[in-house]
Design an enzyme around this catalytic site. Sequence first.
Site, short mmCIF file in Angstrom:
data_model
loop_
_atom_site.label_atom_id
_atom_site.label_comp_id
_atom_site.label_asym_id
_atom_site.label_seq_id
_atom_site.Cartn_x
_atom_site.Cartn_y
_atom_site.Cartn_z
N GLU A 234 23.34 -19.52 -25.24
CA GLU A 234 22.80 -20.57 -26.11
C GLU A 234 23.88 -21.39 -26.82
O GLU A 234 23.83 -22.64 -26.82
CB GLU A 234 21.87 -19.96 -27.16
CG GLU A 234 20.64 -19.33 -26.56
CD GLU A 234 19.79 -18.69 -27.61
OE1 GLU A 234 19.56 -19.28 -28.66
OE2 GLU A 234 19.31 -17.57 -27.36
N LEU B 34 10.44 -22.99 -34.74
CA LEU B 34 9.20 -22.29 -34.35
C LEU B 34 7.97 -23.15 -34.61
O LEU B 34 6.85 -22.65 -34.71
CB LEU B 34 9.10 -20.96 -35.11
CG LEU B 34 10.22 -19.97 -34.78
CD1 LEU B 34 10.01 -18.65 -35.51
CD2 LEU B 34 10.31 -19.74 -33.27
N ASN C 158 15.25 -28.86 -26.49
CA ASN C 158 14.98 -27.54 -27.05
C ASN C 158 15.86 -26.51 -26.37
O ASN C 158 16.18 -26.64 -25.17
CB ASN C 158 13.50 -27.17 -26.83
CG ASN C 158 13.14 -25.79 -27.38
OD1 ASN C 158 13.47 -25.46 -28.52
ND2 ASN C 158 12.52 -24.96 -26.55
N HIS D 287 15.87 -22.60 -25.26
CA HIS D 287 14.95 -21.47 -25.11
C HIS D 287 15.75 -20.27 -24.58
O HIS D 287 16.54 -20.43 -23.64
CB HIS D 287 13.81 -21.82 -24.16
CG HIS D 287 12.82 -20.70 -23.99
ND1 HIS D 287 11.88 -20.39 -24.95
CD2 HIS D 287 12.68 -19.79 -22.99
CE1 HIS D 287 11.20 -19.32 -24.54
NE2 HIS D 287 11.65 -18.94 -23.36
N GLY E 111 19.75 -20.18 -37.90
CA GLY E 111 20.56 -21.37 -37.69
C GLY E 111 21.85 -21.17 -36.93
O GLY E 111 22.79 -21.96 -37.07
N ASP F 192 7.69 -25.42 -23.51
CA ASP F 192 8.81 -25.03 -22.63
C ASP F 192 8.62 -25.56 -21.21
O ASP F 192 9.03 -24.93 -20.23
CB ASP F 192 8.95 -23.49 -22.60
CG ASP F 192 9.16 -22.91 -23.98
OD1 ASP F 192 8.69 -21.78 -24.21
OD2 ASP F 192 9.76 -23.59 -24.83
C1 GRF Z 1 17.07 -17.26 -31.28
O1 GRF Z 1 16.41 -16.14 -30.74
C2 GRF Z 1 17.16 -18.31 -30.24
O2 GRF Z 1 17.17 -17.73 -28.96
C3 GRF Z 1 15.92 -19.10 -30.40
O3 GRF Z 1 15.59 -19.02 -31.79
C4 GRF Z 1 16.18 -17.84 -32.35
C5 GRF Z 1 16.91 -18.14 -33.62
O4 GRF Z 1 17.95 -18.99 -33.33
N1 GRF Z 1 16.16 -20.47 -29.97
P1 GRF Z 1 18.90 -19.56 -34.52
O5 GRF Z 1 19.86 -18.45 -34.87
O6 GRF Z 1 17.99 -19.89 -35.69
O7 GRF Z 1 19.58 -20.73 -33.93
#
Ligand code: GRF
Length: 214
Positions: free
Chosen positions: A181, A91, A108, A110, A12, A151
Amino acid sequence: MLRLAVCVSGGGTNLQALIDGINNKTIKNAEIVMVFSNNPGAYALERARNAGIEAVCRSPKDYPTRDDFNREFLSVLKSAEPDLIVLAGCLLNIPPAVVEAFPGRIINIHPSLIPSFCGKGFYGLHVHEKVLERGVRVTGATVHFVDEGTDTGPIILQKAVMIRQDDTPESLQRRVMEEAEWKILPMAVDLIAAGRVSINDGHVVIDRYEDIDL
Ligand code: GRF
């Protein structure tokens, strides 16, 4: 006020970047009305609860079929009445019924520069493993709209990250999160909340794009 529903599966940190961005007003005119996870153990749920945000979890394991889970997933999302759904380290394969219910309203993050190192199997650490295996010199992150593909939706923002020769997948993942990100996801939400983002002929148009300081 743009109502956000954020879908998570892991630590998160991207959700936290959104929470912090709203609190420090780098994201204006938006509120997170629900955090949804498919993973009961996701620390992201703890982050939501700590921020006083409704945290909802539905595990596919608790449903007889994937269709049953997908129906519940859609129902929970609709109950939040979101203006925008944000997949932040999510996921889950987003069911077509969800994409159809929220056209042009799902984004999203990525961890690569799409169209490189994306698509089926490219998630989390696997992305950075493949980046280092290929030996590219630059990677980064992408925020894009979600369509029926993986994606493949229109790109909103991207930010590049230089690769160091001593990088490991873990060190690279961390730097892509820190430098890319956690900056472009909040920025994309702020731009959408300000009504500055539109999709024209499959491409994203951002009003006053030149003013953006990435
Ligand atoms: C990270 O590797 C991010 O790049 C991808 O999901 C993974 C976990 O992200 N989007 P987060 O820490 O749960 O936001």
